[in-house]
Motif scaffolding. Structure first.
Motif, PDB file in Angstrom:
ATOM      1  N   SER A  73       0.620  -1.473  -0.308  1.00  0.00           N
ATOM      2  CA  SER A  73      -0.106   0.216   0.121  1.00  0.00           C
ATOM      3  C   SER A  73       0.609   1.098   0.294  1.00  0.00           C
ATOM      4  CB  SER A  73      -0.782  -0.051   1.216  1.00  0.00           C
ATOM      5  OG  SER A  73       0.334   0.108   2.368  1.00  0.00           O
ATOM      6  N   GLY A  74       2.163   1.267   0.660  1.00  0.00           N
ATOM      7  CA  GLY A  74       3.026   2.022   0.210  1.00  0.00           C
ATOM      8  C   GLY A  74       3.616   3.217   1.573  1.00  0.00           C
ATOM      9  N   ASP A  75       2.728   1.773   2.846  1.00  0.00           N
ATOM     10  CA  ASP A  75       3.053   2.774   3.951  1.00  0.00           C
ATOM     11  C   ASP A  75       4.410   1.855   4.216  1.00  0.00           C
ATOM     12  OD1 ASP A  75       3.283   2.464   6.891  1.00  0.00           O
ATOM     13  OD2 ASP A  75       1.646   1.849   7.208  1.00  0.00           O
ATOM     14  N   TYR A  76       5.622   2.622   5.022  1.00  0.00           N
ATOM     15  CA  TYR A  76       6.946   1.786   5.000  1.00  0.00           C
ATOM     16  C   TYR A  76       7.061   2.292   6.451  1.00  0.00           C
ATOM     17  CZ  TYR A  76       7.199   2.399  -0.049  1.00  0.00           C
ATOM     18  OH  TYR A  76       7.151   1.607  -1.136  1.00  0.00           O
ATOM     19  N   SER A  77       6.556   2.391   7.649  1.00  0.00           N
ATOM     20  CA  SER A  77       6.997   3.525   8.447  1.00  0.00           C
ATOM     21  C   SER A  77       7.006   2.429   9.941  1.00  0.00           C
ATOM     22  CB  SER A  77       5.485   4.036   9.150  1.00  0.00           C
ATOM     23  OG  SER A  77       4.254   4.022   9.147  1.00  0.00           O
ATOM     24  N   TRP A  78       6.008   0.966   9.711  1.00  0.00           N
ATOM     25  CA  TRP A  78       6.516   0.170  10.693  1.00  0.00           C
ATOM     26  C   TRP A  78       7.637  -0.861  10.082  1.00  0.00           C
ATOM     27  CZ3 TRP A  78       7.358  -5.484   7.885  1.00  0.00           C
ATOM     28  CH2 TRP A  78       7.159  -4.945   6.904  1.00  0.00           C
ATOM     29  N   MET A  79       8.755  -0.419   9.463  1.00  0.00           N
ATOM     30  CA  MET A  79      10.078  -1.252   8.571  1.00  0.00           C
ATOM     31  C   MET A  79      10.904  -0.850  10.139  1.00  0.00           C
ATOM     32  SD  MET A  79       9.358  -1.636   4.936  1.00  0.00           S
ATOM     33  CE  MET A  79      10.922  -1.890   4.477  1.00  0.00           C
ATOM     34  N   LEU A  80      10.680   0.087  10.398  1.00  0.00           N
ATOM     35  CA  LEU A  80      12.197   0.629  10.997  1.00  0.00           C
ATOM     36  C   LEU A  80      11.943   0.557  12.930  1.00  0.00           C
ATOM     37  CD1 LEU A  80      14.546   2.351  10.593  1.00  0.00           C
ATOM     38  CD2 LEU A  80      12.915   5.052  11.842  1.00  0.00           C
ATOM     39  N   SER A  81      10.718  -0.342  12.968  1.00  0.00           N
ATOM     40  CA  SER A  81      10.994  -0.491  14.155  1.00  0.00           C
ATOM     41  C   SER A  81      10.154  -2.100  14.032  1.00  0.00           C
ATOM     42  CB  SER A  81       9.580   0.366  14.830  1.00  0.00           C
ATOM     43  OG  SER A  81       8.488   0.178  14.326  1.00  0.00           O
ATOM     44  N   HIS A  82      10.763  -2.731  13.049  1.00  0.00           N
ATOM     45  CA  HIS A  82      10.226  -4.341  13.013  1.00  0.00           C
ATOM     46  C   HIS A  82      11.128  -5.418  13.667  1.00  0.00           C
ATOM     47  CE1 HIS A  82      10.639  -8.348  10.410  1.00  0.00           C
ATOM     48  NE2 HIS A  82       8.169  -8.020  10.350  1.00  0.00           N
ATOM     49  N   GLU A  83      11.392  -6.614  13.872  1.00  0.00           N
ATOM     50  CA  GLU A  83      12.091  -7.385  14.809  1.00  0.00           C
ATOM     51  C   GLU A  83      13.558  -7.749  13.899  1.00  0.00           C
ATOM     52  OE1 GLU A  83       9.243 -11.195  14.113  1.00  0.00           O
ATOM     53  OE2 GLU A  83       9.860 -10.441  16.023  1.00  0.00           O
ATOM     54  N   THR A  84      12.740  -7.531  13.084  1.00  0.00           N
ATOM     55  CA  THR A  84      14.003  -8.547  11.795  1.00  0.00           C
ATOM     56  C   THR A  84      15.577  -7.349  11.701  1.00  0.00           C
ATOM     57  OG1 THR A  84      12.955  -7.939  10.073  1.00  0.00           O
ATOM     58  CG2 THR A  84      12.949  -9.896  11.851  1.00  0.00           C
TER      59      THR A  84
END
Length: 230
Positions: free
Chosen positions: A112-123
């Motif tokens: 969907s173009g939402d990348y904001s969650w990636m910076l705090s991802h567990e991996t």
């Protein structure tokens, strides 16, 4: 996360349909089908490959740069219960792959173009991709799909795969649509890519079986072939 990654040898061969039939028949006498394959011994792979606005990954592949990397998102048999982000690193003929699991919800956010969650991802791999999307401007570029027939052999941790029906489409957010239009990127009917991967040594029995007058090792990149159309 998969087991600790390591560099492995990788050989590639561009073969025609008759060679595929002969090689597959011979190898099945000593190798067995991968446990993840279907009843026909195959499974569908679909991937999104990344590159930057200067086509860095594509140019490095075409130019034969010995040390390079590329990112991709991958899933199998149109099943969203197992989605992975992968980074494949290559040094000459040695390759190593690291991966990170994504949930279906995370994949849909990404598409969907939402990348904001990636910076705090567990991996760490997901966080690395986020940083490189920001600093190197890498973005999804192309969708690649193909059928894979995998065979495995214990000594040497050998994995032989036959990849066929290699198709491509320019990246759009309809990645999840199994009916999305794709173009065959191969030049010959029945054409397949034979890949042989192993750890420290390739057993003689496998080495001898894959040798033929028409089966010669050569570089082939599904990503490069798929970028022919854009």
């Amino acid at each position: 996360m998969s087991k600790t990654p390591r560099y492995r040898h990788e050989l590639k061969y561009d073969i025609d349909y008759s060679d595929y039939l002969a090689l597959c028949s011979r190898l099945k006498h000593v190798m067995h089908s991968d446990k993840n394959a279907g009843s026909d011994g195959k499974y569908l792979i679909k991937s999104i490959y990344f590159d930057n606005y200067k086509d860095k990954a594509l140019i490095e592949k075409i130019s034969g740069v010995p040390k390079r990397e590329k990112f991709r998102i991958r899933w199998y048999n149109n099943d969203l219960s197992y989605v992975t982000l992968e980074k494949k690193m290559k040094i000459s003929s040695l390759t190593m792959k690291v991966d990170a699991r994504w949930s279906e919800a995370e994949l849909r956010l990404f598409l969907s173009g939402d990348y904001s969650w990636m910076l705090s991802h567990e991996t760490s791999l997901t966080r690395e991709l986020y940083v490189k999307m920001k600093t190197q401007l890498i973005r999804p570029r192309v969708i690649v799909s193909y059928l894979r027939e995998p065979l495995v052999y214990g000594p040497g941790n050998v994995r032989v795969t036959f990849d066929s029906n290699i198709c491509s489409s320019l990246y759009t957010r309809n990645f999840l649509d199994p009916q999305a239009t794709a173009i065959d990127v191969t030049d010959r009917p029945g054409h397949a890519i034979l890949e042989v991967k192993y750890d420290d040594y390739l057993p003689d029995i496998i080495s001898c079986m894959i040798q033929s007058d028409d089966c010669r090792q050569q570089a082939f990149s599904k990503y490069s072939a798929s970028r022919r159309f854009g």
